[in-house]
Design an enzyme around this catalytic site. Structure first.
Site, PDB file in Angstrom:
ATOM      1  N   SER A  57      -5.978   2.586  13.712  1.00 54.83           N
ATOM      2  CA  SER A  57      -5.164   2.097  14.829  1.00 54.83           C
ATOM      3  C   SER A  57      -5.222   3.031  16.030  1.00 54.83           C
ATOM      4  CB  SER A  57      -3.705   1.915  14.385  1.00 54.83           C
ATOM      5  OG  SER A  57      -3.083   3.164  14.149  1.00 54.83           O
ATOM      6  N   ASN A  92      -4.208   9.028   1.788  1.00 57.25           N
ATOM      7  CA  ASN A  92      -4.567   8.410   3.063  1.00 57.25           C
ATOM      8  C   ASN A  92      -4.889   9.440   4.136  1.00 57.25           C
ATOM      9  OD1 ASN A  92      -4.682   5.661   2.697  1.00 57.25           O
ATOM     10  ND2 ASN A  92      -2.823   5.196   3.842  1.00 57.25           N
ATOM     11  N   ASP A 133       0.816  -1.210   0.000  1.00 53.26           N
ATOM     12  CA  ASP A 133       0.000   0.000   0.000  1.00 53.26           C
ATOM     13  C   ASP A 133       0.856   1.269   0.000  1.00 53.26           C
ATOM     14  OD1 ASP A 133      -2.261  -1.521  -0.054  1.00 53.26           O
ATOM     15  OD2 ASP A 133      -2.742  -1.290   2.073  1.00 53.26           O
ATOM     16  N   GLY A 134       2.019   1.208   0.655  1.00 53.71           N
ATOM     17  CA  GLY A 134       2.909   2.371   0.642  1.00 53.71           C
ATOM     18  C   GLY A 134       3.389   2.709  -0.753  1.00 53.71           C
ATOM     19  N   ALA A 171      -6.280   2.942   7.911  1.00 54.14           N
ATOM     20  CA  ALA A 171      -4.836   2.955   8.127  1.00 54.14           C
ATOM     21  C   ALA A 171      -4.518   3.479   9.536  1.00 54.14           C
ATOM     22  CB  ALA A 171      -4.168   3.801   7.040  1.00 54.14           C
ATOM     23  N   TYR A 172      -3.715   4.507   9.640  1.00 52.94           N
ATOM     24  CA  TYR A 172      -3.249   5.014  10.939  1.00 52.94           C
ATOM     25  C   TYR A 172      -4.425   5.443  11.812  1.00 52.94           C
ATOM     26  CZ  TYR A 172      -0.005   7.534  14.072  1.00 52.94           C
ATOM     27  OH  TYR A 172       0.721   7.961  15.144  1.00 52.94           O
ATOM     28  N   SER A 173      -5.415   6.099  11.204  1.00 52.22           N
ATOM     29  CA  SER A 173      -6.569   6.564  11.973  1.00 52.22           C
ATOM     30  C   SER A 173      -7.270   5.415  12.681  1.00 52.22           C
ATOM     31  CB  SER A 173      -7.551   7.288  11.045  1.00 52.22           C
ATOM     32  OG  SER A 173      -8.734   7.647  11.715  1.00 52.22           O
ATOM     33  N   ASP A 186      -0.329  13.592  21.247  1.00 49.28           N
ATOM     34  CA  ASP A 186       0.901  13.351  20.489  1.00 49.28           C
ATOM     35  C   ASP A 186       0.783  13.847  19.058  1.00 49.28           C
ATOM     36  OD1 ASP A 186       2.074  12.199  22.671  1.00 49.28           O
ATOM     37  OD2 ASP A 186       1.886  10.134  21.975  1.00 49.28           O
TER      38      ASP A 186
END
Length: 297
Positions: free
Chosen positions: A197, A151, A77-78, A193-195, A181
């Site tokens: 997690s 993303n 995906d990256g 994705a990051y959201s 953070d």
């Protein structure tokens, strides 16, 4: 019949997938497909795979012919996110063969390359438009073409010593001052994705929404919020180090806290190629084990 032209983009990968790469280019040569390979990836292929095929090279979408059929991304995906950066607003359709792990975006299995390409070359696919985010800085820091994300756009603290405070103003109204953070602003594509997690919701592509998700907020009652994609979000950051990190997908910048940001929906979309058996909820069930009761295994 007019010769079909496609672009191929990739990054360095391990030797375990060389056989699949050779299979791909052998398939394309047998079907007389005119292949353009990204300049950096071309050097890697020549060194590792020792292909004796002749390919044209490109550095940006501007080097490609106007009738390019699609771009094929080789990797995870990256790699797909980097390919989207190359495509920019050209409208070139994008498909991905998954040489990585999860494969939400690059969802063509390396074990089914020929079947997938048979469908694509026969125009047996659909185009799914994916919204992007765009960011502008108060001091004009960004280079044109590095200011958008498929993303998410994220602000982080620049070190591990202290949280940052992110003052967020949504459509000229104070949303919140996040002591955390960092803060993620994600598209539906980036919601898995990051959201995700960090506790954010899954948003279906095409829903017309973005999600704002704090990263490890000090106040536990500060939760992610879903907002309309036509919003305008202004961010001002406070930090003890007087600097912070901004990430647009895989592109990162270190900025001064004197630099404020304005985030909006980008004026263009990315056209993802989706095959007939690519169902969004099916991908969620497969990739995230969504709804599976592990007690039955």
């Amino acid at each position: 019949m007019k010769e079909l032209s496609i672009a191929v983009y990739g990054r360095e990968f391990n030797q375990s997938v060389i056989g699949y790469v050779v299979e791909l280019f052998t398939y394309l040569r047998e079907r007389n497909v005119n292949v353009y390979i990204h300049h950096d990836f071309h050097s890697f292929l020549k060194r590792l795979c020792k292909l004796d095929f002749t390919f044209k090279k490109f550095k940006s979408h501007k080097d490609l012919p106007s009738d390019i059929a699609f771009m094929l991304s080789l990797g995870g995906d990256g790699t797909m996110l980097s390919a989207a950066t190359l495509i920019k607003d050209s409208g070139i359709p994008l498909a991905g063969i998954n040489f990585g792990r999860l494969g939400f975006l690059a969802n063509i299995s390396k074990n089914h390359i020929e079947d997938a390409l048979d469908q694509i070359l026969s125009n047996n696919y659909q185009i799914q438009k994916r919204a992007l985010l765009q960011v502008e800085s108060s001091d004009g820091t960004f280079i044109k073409g590095e200011d958008f994300a498929l993303n998410d756009i994220t602000v982080f603290r620049s070190d591990s010593s202290a949280m940052i405070t992110v003052h967020a103003v949504l459509d000229d109204e104070l949303l919140n001052s996040y002591w955390a953070d960092g803060l993620i602003i994600a598209t539906p594509t980036g919601s898995t994705a990051y959201s995700l997690s960090c506790g954010g919701p899954i948003i279906m592509p095409g829903s017309g929404n973005f999600v704002i998700t704090p990263i490890s907020p000090h106040n536990l009652n500060v939760r992610p919020i879903v907002v309309n994609e036509n919003m305008t979000l202004r961010l001002e950051i406070e930090s003890r180090t007087e600097k912070y990190i901004l990430s647009c997908d895989s592109k990162s910048h270190t900025l001064s806290t004197k630099t404020s940001l304005t985030i909006t929906k980008a004026p263009f979309s990315i056209n993802l190629i989706r095959l007939q058996n690519d169902q969004y909820f099916g991908i969620l069930r497969e990739k995230l084990l969504w709804g599976i009761d592990v007690r039955n295994y």
